[in-house]
Design an enzyme around this catalytic site. Structure first.
Site, PDB file in Angstrom:
ATOM      1  N   LYS A  83      77.718  31.777  47.468  1.00 49.70           N
ATOM      2  CA  LYS A  83      78.981  32.476  47.754  1.00 49.70           C
ATOM      3  C   LYS A  83      80.106  31.447  47.683  1.00 49.70           C
ATOM      4  O   LYS A  83      80.050  30.386  48.336  1.00 49.70           O
ATOM      5  CB  LYS A  83      78.884  33.072  49.146  1.00 49.70           C
ATOM      6  CG  LYS A  83      79.684  34.318  49.357  1.00 49.70           C
ATOM      7  CD  LYS A  83      79.252  34.906  50.678  1.00 49.70           C
ATOM      8  CE  LYS A  83      80.075  36.087  51.052  1.00 49.70           C
ATOM      9  NZ  LYS A  83      79.768  36.513  52.427  1.00 49.70           N
TER      10      LYS A  83
HETATM   11  C1  E4P Z   1      81.182  39.600  53.171  1.00 48.09           C
HETATM   12  O1  E4P Z   1      80.529  38.970  52.379  1.00 48.09           O
HETATM   13  C2  E4P Z   1      81.678  39.088  54.432  1.00 48.09           C
HETATM   14  O2  E4P Z   1      80.645  38.324  55.017  1.00 48.09           O
HETATM   15  C3  E4P Z   1      82.032  40.166  55.420  1.00 48.09           C
HETATM   16  O3  E4P Z   1      81.818  41.456  54.885  1.00 48.09           O
HETATM   17  C4  E4P Z   1      83.355  39.994  56.075  1.00 48.09           C
HETATM   18  O4  E4P Z   1      83.551  41.043  56.978  1.00 48.09           O
HETATM   19  P1  E4P Z   1      84.632  41.000  58.151  1.00 48.09           P
HETATM   20  O5  E4P Z   1      85.980  41.204  57.551  1.00 48.09           O
HETATM   21  O6  E4P Z   1      84.252  42.126  59.051  1.00 48.09           O
HETATM   22  O7  E4P Z   1      84.482  39.664  58.802  1.00 48.09           O
END
Ligand code: E4P
Length: 225
Positions: A83
């Site tokens: 990522k």
């Molecule tokens: C996605 O890859 C992220 O880890 C996640 O969905 C972020 O979500 P949040 O905005 O609730 O922290």
């Protein structure tokens, strides 16, 4: 549409693996920090449990650092997706890593233009953040709609992974819009099971059965020989 669980918690991940309803996992530095254990060990544990893709995020922001961490992360397992944040150094790293056959997920996508650049660089997934846009009064689902449309217009292989999902109606809308994947916090997956008519219906079925047993004065099971 595939469903990933957005968590770095072993118990939660195991619970959904057992249920057989999730196809992969996404983590991020905040989710790993919440677990208060060594992030590398925690990631290895998750990768052992999950057969599907597991996204693990780099914490470097320069090209060399992202590439070096990306290669290490990819080495954890063949199902690991690196990522990478949506910054120019990150996109340069995505180009290189994807050419080397390493799966990538470009995170923190807040505009269609960012998704287009990530797809051009060969990202396996782009992650538009729906809830965080809604939080500031913008329409997160419109972003998902635009990205799905744009990537389909040009038959780009990059998959749309809708992230930062906060409720069940966003999940259903992502499915309507044709998102390839949604990543969901455990509590949202739990809520997908729920409907008051299911509970009321089941109560009635079981009560009627009990009534029949009382009438006959014995326990009955239609499935016994
Ligand atoms: C996605 O890859 C992220 O880890 C996640 O969905 C972020 O979500 P949040 O905005 O609730 O922290």
């Amino acid at each position: 549409m595939k469903i990933f669980v957005d968590s770095a918690n072993i118990q939660e991940i195991e619970r959904f693996e057992r249920l057989g309803v999730v196809d992969g996992v996404t983590t991020n530095p905040s989710l790993l920090a919440k677990e208060k254990s060594d992030p590398a060990l925690q990631t290895e544990r998750i990768v052992k449990i999950v057969k599907g893709p597991v996204s693990v995020e780099v914490v470097a922001t320069d090209f060399e650092g992202i590439v070096a961490q990306g290669r290490k992360i990819a080495g954890i397992g063949s199902n690991v997706v690196v990522k990478i944040p949506m910054i120019s150094e990150g996109i340069r790293a995505v180009s290189l890593l994807s050419r080397a056959g390493i799966m990538t997920n470009v995170t923190l996508i807040f505009s269609p233009a960012q998704a287009l650049l990530a797809a051009k660089a060969g990202a396996t997934y782009v992650s538009p953040f729906v809830g965080r846009l809604d939080d500031i009064g913008e329409r997160g689902l419109d972003l998902v709609r635009d990205i799905v449309l744009i990537l389909r217009n040009y038959q780009m292989k990059t998959k749309v992974l809708a992230a930062s999902i906060r409720n069940v109606s966003q999940v259903v809308e992502c499915a309507r819009l044709g998102a390839d994947v949604v990543t969901l916090p455990p509590e949202v997956i739990d809520k997908m099971f729920m409907h008051s008519l299911t509970d009321a219906g089941l109560r009635r079925f079981l009560a009627d059965w009990e009534g029949l047993e009382k009438q006959l004065g014995r326990e009955i099971s239609p499935f016994k020989k």
